[in-house]
Design an enzyme around this catalytic site. Structure first.
Site, PDB file in Angstrom:
ATOM      1  N   ASP A  23       0.840  -1.279   0.094  1.00  0.00           N
ATOM      2  CA  ASP A  23       0.168   0.060  -0.073  1.00  0.00           C
ATOM      3  C   ASP A  23       0.775   1.052  -0.034  1.00  0.00           C
ATOM      4  O   ASP A  23       0.169   2.358  -0.166  1.00  0.00           O
ATOM      5  CB  ASP A  23      -1.007  -0.042   1.379  1.00  0.00           C
ATOM      6  CG  ASP A  23      -0.255  -0.009   2.837  1.00  0.00           C
ATOM      7  OD1 ASP A  23       0.741   0.111   2.814  1.00  0.00           O
ATOM      8  OD2 ASP A  23      -1.075   0.211   3.479  1.00  0.00           O
TER       9      ASP A  23
ATOM     10  N   ASP B 233       0.462 -10.853   6.285  1.00  0.00           N
ATOM     11  CA  ASP B 233      -0.055 -10.217   5.039  1.00  0.00           C
ATOM     12  C   ASP B 233       1.450  -9.752   4.414  1.00  0.00           C
ATOM     13  O   ASP B 233       1.686  -8.877   4.773  1.00  0.00           O
ATOM     14  CB  ASP B 233      -0.892  -8.757   5.273  1.00  0.00           C
ATOM     15  CG  ASP B 233      -1.507  -8.206   4.385  1.00  0.00           C
ATOM     16  OD1 ASP B 233      -1.793  -9.194   3.084  1.00  0.00           O
ATOM     17  OD2 ASP B 233      -2.072  -7.302   4.277  1.00  0.00           O
TER      18      ASP B 233
END
Length: 229
Positions: free
Chosen positions: A32, A145
């Site tokens: 991100d 993640d």
């Protein structure tokens, strides 16, 4: 207690069982571009740190972790491209991950390292050592993640501001791109980590893992600038 401390100093294998975090878990993927949560000061007992971040041009910041995240209004700190995963050999890789571990908080796992042994998919049997650098607020328990360029921005997106990505990042917001050829259009510094997903990682789709906490390899610490006591 003095004898236990002496033995632990000689052999990490003699540490109390409570200090050895292990289990089975799940994985996903993301990238991100936002400042990771472990890059803020005061996250756990660190011998070196906090985690390093970079400016919009991917230059390392020397700010002690004080710069606001580029995903916040007025912020200018982002993930560094050097925190992309890489293959050590055909069966081992190093990288970083946002994590959530049952019964623990950021103070317990920020900048700790975990050996993941994949138990399914095209990476079955391969191992990856990841350093925990971010909070996985939308993750389940024992969930890693894994950070990889093109893996999907998820909840937040700093990649448009930092790298000029499409509005929802590259590919799908959750899951990212679909083919290796899409990596060809990435910024040069992000291409190796993007190709890694389709090469070493075999484009595995959220494979399960067994995990255990391990000492962080020096190669990871040299790139992250963060190490626990």
């Amino acid at each position: 207690m003095k004898l236990l401390a002496t033995l632990a100093a000689v052999s990490p294998l003699l540490l109390p069982a409570a200090a050895q975090v292990s289990g089975s878990g799940a994985t996903t993927r993301y990238w991100d571009c936002c400042k990771p949560s472990c890059a803020w000061p005061g996250k756990g007992s660190l011998a070196q740190g906090p985690l390093g971040t970079c400016d919009r041009s991917d230059n390392p910041l020397s700010d002690g972790g004080s710069t606001r995240s580029g995903c916040d209004s007025g912020g200018s700190a982002y993930m560094c491209s050097s925190h992309s995963p890489w293959a050590v050999d055909d069966n081992t890789a190093y990288g970083w991950a946002a994590v959530r571990i049952n019964g623990q908080t950021e103070n317990d796992w920020c900048c700790a390292c975990y050996e993941l042994t994949f138990t399914g998919g095209p990476v079955n049997g391969k191992k990856m050592i990841v350093q925990a650098t971010n909070t996985g607020g939308d993750l389940g328990q024992n969930h890693f993640d894994i950070a990889m360029p093109g893996g999907g921005v998820g909840i937040f997106n700093g990649c448009t501001d930092q790298w000029g990505s499409p509005a929802n990042g590259w590919g799908d917001r959750y899951g990212g791109i679909h083919s290796r050829s899409e990596c060809d259009g990435f910024p040069e510094k992000l291409k190796p980590g993007c190709y890694w997903r389709f090469d070493w990682f075999g484009n595995a789709d959220n494979p399960p893992v067994n995990f255990r906490q391990v000492d962080c390899p020096a190669e990871i610490v040299a790139k992250s600038g963060c190490r626990r006591n």
